[in-house]
Design an enzyme around this catalytic site. Structure first.
Site, short mmCIF file in Angstrom:
data_model
loop_
_atom_site.label_atom_id
_atom_site.label_comp_id
_atom_site.label_asym_id
_atom_site.label_seq_id
_atom_site.Cartn_x
_atom_site.Cartn_y
_atom_site.Cartn_z
N ASP A 179 -8.42 -5.27 -5.96
CA ASP A 179 -8.16 -4.15 -5.95
C ASP A 179 -9.13 -2.71 -6.57
OD1 ASP A 179 -7.31 -1.97 -4.56
OD2 ASP A 179 -5.07 -2.81 -4.39
N HIS B 25 -7.88 -4.40 -1.89
CA HIS B 25 -6.77 -3.55 -1.39
C HIS B 25 -6.48 -4.07 -0.18
CE1 HIS B 25 -4.13 -0.34 -1.86
NE2 HIS B 25 -3.95 -0.04 -0.75
N ASP B 26 -7.11 -4.72 0.54
CA ASP B 26 -6.37 -5.29 2.38
C ASP B 26 -5.77 -6.78 1.59
OD1 ASP B 26 -6.10 -3.61 3.34
OD2 ASP B 26 -8.24 -3.86 4.77
N SER C 135 1.04 -1.29 0.15
CA SER C 135 -0.04 -0.48 0.40
C SER C 135 1.14 1.14 -0.57
CB SER C 135 -0.69 -0.08 0.86
OG SER C 135 -2.14 0.47 1.17
N ARG D 213 -12.95 6.92 7.99
CA ARG D 213 -12.34 5.50 7.81
C ARG D 213 -13.48 4.59 7.29
NH1 ARG D 213 -7.78 2.72 7.42
NH2 ARG D 213 -7.35 0.84 8.19
#
Lengths: 341, 376
Positions: free
Chosen positions: A284, A314-315, A142, A203
């Site tokens: 992603d 993405h994680d 990332s 978040r």
């Protein structure tokens, strides 16, 4: 000046009193906090993660609390701390013990813009201080992957190889769009004295970009409940809980600083001659696989591009331990021999 | 010294007593800079290098400088005096007593007479007569004024009282501890309960000299170089023999645990006794040497030139100092700027800004505006 709290095993590098920054101004009397673990004569692996990751990558004798990448880094793991020296830092501008809003010479609201190149230059200054001439592998995921690429562009002779996971040479405009909205939420909240609540919301929105459509569909397919005129969707509780967790340990100012740093990230791939492994997650949404392919075609040195099928978007680097572990392990193979030579 | 007389004699425009034959009237007269009565008033004691650097910094701030005192006299005008003009006069003539409008009274009398909201004590530390500084601080606080300190003597001998909860909100010790005093003050109550050990690299001058020796110079060459760069006091004895580091250790120990540690209790440790070859050998192993003061809450303390690994929080460069406080949760590290009159003046200014915030909400807002404009 600076005031930070550190745990056992943490090192502090004092940056030059005026550390000039890419986007203007300077960081004054900055600190870069780091952890260095593993055998002193082992190959040096720099490990950097996302904006919420920091110097404590794995549990150590001095600090046995779990690190943020415990599954990949440690004794007999993919990044084997019995064999490798592992160096990781807290981000400038973040919440760790490095200089950041509220902990440095600058006033909280005046913390300067810090870019991925600035992070890379700070790391170079640390390596100089530690007497480390070259990084044997820079494994970044990332934002850490962005900084790894910036490092390779800035100092190709100081790194033997880079593994960049879910990271590209610049932020995709759609990802910047999402993040800019998150920042505006936080700024709006801060103006109204509700910075922490705004950070929770931001978040929550960010999480919808970290995880894939497929994962969210599989986990939160339950129908909404409507109670006393208020509809409640299954995914909301997840976003709220994760948002609360994040806001409890992060600050609005650090979030703004690092979110902006991601969007300002720019690297010319053609300047990178170091061998690079690029890891792209097909799901992603933030760093689309097409963008990483484009990066791969433009890099000046040897490239290995690995696309992984995953539901974690993405994680993936935090979830796909076996797959990511195998890639990293293969990148690190033979490092001992190279160092010995 | 004359004694306190009628107040009319103490204004700049009045006929104050002057030493015969030495009076001077400034070509550019000291003029009032602020008139609103809500603006906080300030009295600077000690217009030496630090004090003059401080005066340069406050020139554009919404403060009314009522008086400046040195050991020879006081310049005072209830309408306010021009900071830069005083600094220039002091720099040129050396003694305020030579000014035609100077009041030739003791500093203590001047402080009582002027009655400013905020006293800035930028005098040099005098460990031979600490009771003078302690008395001055106590009387200032008892009058209800606020106090920003650069001098260390009072805190060194009465820190447990001057930094008690009763006084702490009105005392600035940022400059005393190299720009870290504000952090200590903010965390003092918590650290008093939880801090078990302290580690201090508080004397940046010795760090500068060590760096010179590491670079291959002799100690004498290093002293000459550091003196040219104004990194050492005119008389560097207190730096070289460890007294300054001992003073800082004593201040922190008193503040944290109330022990009556005196600098005299700490064995002197002269830099000149160190072997330069040892310093350079450490450097070749990528370590360094620092004068480290250590103390713990059981009463133990020591001052030593220690080998410090690179990357240690104690390996501060010579432009910084570090005060580290061990607690059950880890280590709180306060890093400040250590060297020279400019850094000390910056730290004093930070204290003044913080102390002034409590004086007048309106003036505090003006401060923030001016500071944001780039003055500080």
């Amino acid at each position: 000046m600076s005031a930070v709290e550190i745990t056992a095993g943490t090192g502090l590098h004092h940056l030059p009193v005026e550390f000039p920054l890419e986007h203007g101004g300077a960081l004054r009397s900055g600190l870069l906090a780091f952890e260095l673990t593993g055998p002193a004569d082992g190959p040096l692996v720099v490990v950097q993660g996302g904006i919420s990751a920091g110097r404590h990558v794995t549990s150590t004798e001095l600090d046995p609390t779990p690190g943020w990448w415990e599954s990949l880094v440690g004794s007999e793991r993919a990044i084997d701390t019995d064999r490798c020296r592992v160096l990781a830092t807290d981000w400038l501008g973040g919440i760790g013990a490095s200089s950041g809003p509220g902990r440095s010479a600058e006033a909280q609201e005046d913390f300067p813009i810090v870019s991925s190149h600035d992070q890379a230059r700070a790391l170079l200054a640390l390596l100089d201080d530690l007497g480390i001439e070259r990084v044997d592998r820079f494994v970044g995921a990332s934002y850490g992957g962005m900084v790894a690429l910036a490092f390779a562009a800035l100092a190709p002779n100081r790194v033997r190889g880079v593994t960049a996971i879910s990271a590209a040479h610049e932020s995709h405009p759609r990802a910047s769009a999402w993040r800019s909205v998150q920042r505006r939420i936080v700024e709006l909240g801060a103006r109204h004295g509700e910075g922490a609540e705004a950070l929770e919301l931001a978040r929550g929105l960010a999480l919808t970009t970290y995880r894939s459509r497929r994962e969210l569909a599989e986990r939160f397919a339950a129908p909404p409940t409507v109670l006393e005129g208020r509809a409640r969707f299954a995914v909301e509780g997840y976003l709220e809980a994760r948002g609360r967790d994040f806001a409890a340990r992060f600050t609005p100012e650090a979030f703004l600083a690092l979110s902006l740093a991601i969007d300002l990230h720019r690297v010319e791939p053609e300047r990178i001659t170091t061998p690079v492994t690029l890891v792209a997650a097909t799901s992603d949404e933030l760093v689309p696989v097409e963008q990483i392919r484009d990066l791969g075609t433009r890099l000046a040195g040897p490239v290995r591009l690995i696309e992984i099928e995953t539901r974690y978007g993405h994680d993936a680097f935090l979830k796909e331990d076996d797959t990511i572990g195998a890639i990293v392990r293969s990148d690190l193979q033979g490092l001992d021999l190279e160092v010995a030579r | 010294m004359t004694t306190l007389a009628a107040s009319s004699a103490f204004t700049c425009s009045g006929s104050s007593p002057t030493p015969s034959g030495t009076a001077e009237t400034l070509l550019s007269p000291i003029v009032p800079t602020y008139s609103p009565s809500s603006i906080p008033t300030l009295h600077l004691v000690g217009p030496g290098k630090v004090g003059r650097a401080f005066l340069e910094r406050i020139a554009r701030l919404p403060l009314r400088l009522l008086a400046v005192s040195d050991s020879t006299g006081t310049l005072f005008d209830s309408r306010g005096i021009e900071p830069q003009a005083v600094a220039a006069f002091k720099s040129r003539r050396g003694s305020l007593a030579l000014h035609g409008d100077a009041l030739l009274i003791s500093t203590d009398d001047a402080l009582a007479l002027v009655g400013a909201d905020l006293i800035v004590d930028a005098t040099s530390t005098d460990l031979s007569q600490p009771q003078i500084a302690v008395r001055r601080c106590r009387s200032t606080l008892e009058r209800g004024a606020r106090l920003a300190l650069a001098a260390k003597d009072a805190l060194c001998f009465a820190g447990e009282d001057l930094l008690s909860p009763r006084h702490l909100p009105r005392v600035g010790l940022n400059a005393v501890l190299g720009g870290t005093g504000a952090h200590l003050a903010a965390e003092l109550a918590d650290l008093q309960n939880h801090c078990t050990e302290v580690e201090i690299v508080g004397n940046a001058s010795t760090t500068a000299l060590i760096e010179e020796i590491e670079a291959g110079r002799s100690l004498e060459e290093g002293i000459a170089c550091a003196t040219r760069r104004e990194l050492l006091e005119t008389d560097p004895t207190q730096d070289l023999d460890g007294s300054d580091a001992a003073v800082k250790l004593a201040i922190v120990v008193r503040a944290l645990w109330g022990f009556g540690l005196s600098p005299a209790d700490v064995p002197k440790l002269d830099l000149r006794s160190l072997d330069p070859a040892t310093i350079r050998e450490r450097r070749s192993r990528r370590a360094t040497t620092r004068l480290v003061g250590r103390a713990d809450r059981d009463g133990g303390f020591r001052l030593a030139y220690e080998e410090v690994p690179r990357g240690s929080h104690l390996a501060v460069p010579s432009d910084r100092v570090v005060y580290a406080y061990k607690t059950g949760r880890g280590l709180r590290v306060h890093v400040g700027s250590g060297l020279g009159p400019e850094g000390t003046a910056d730290a004093l200014l930070a204290d003044v800004l913080a102390l002034t915030r409590g004086l007048s909400r309106a003036s505090a807002r003006r401060f923030e505006t001016v500071v944001a404009g780039g003055v500080a």
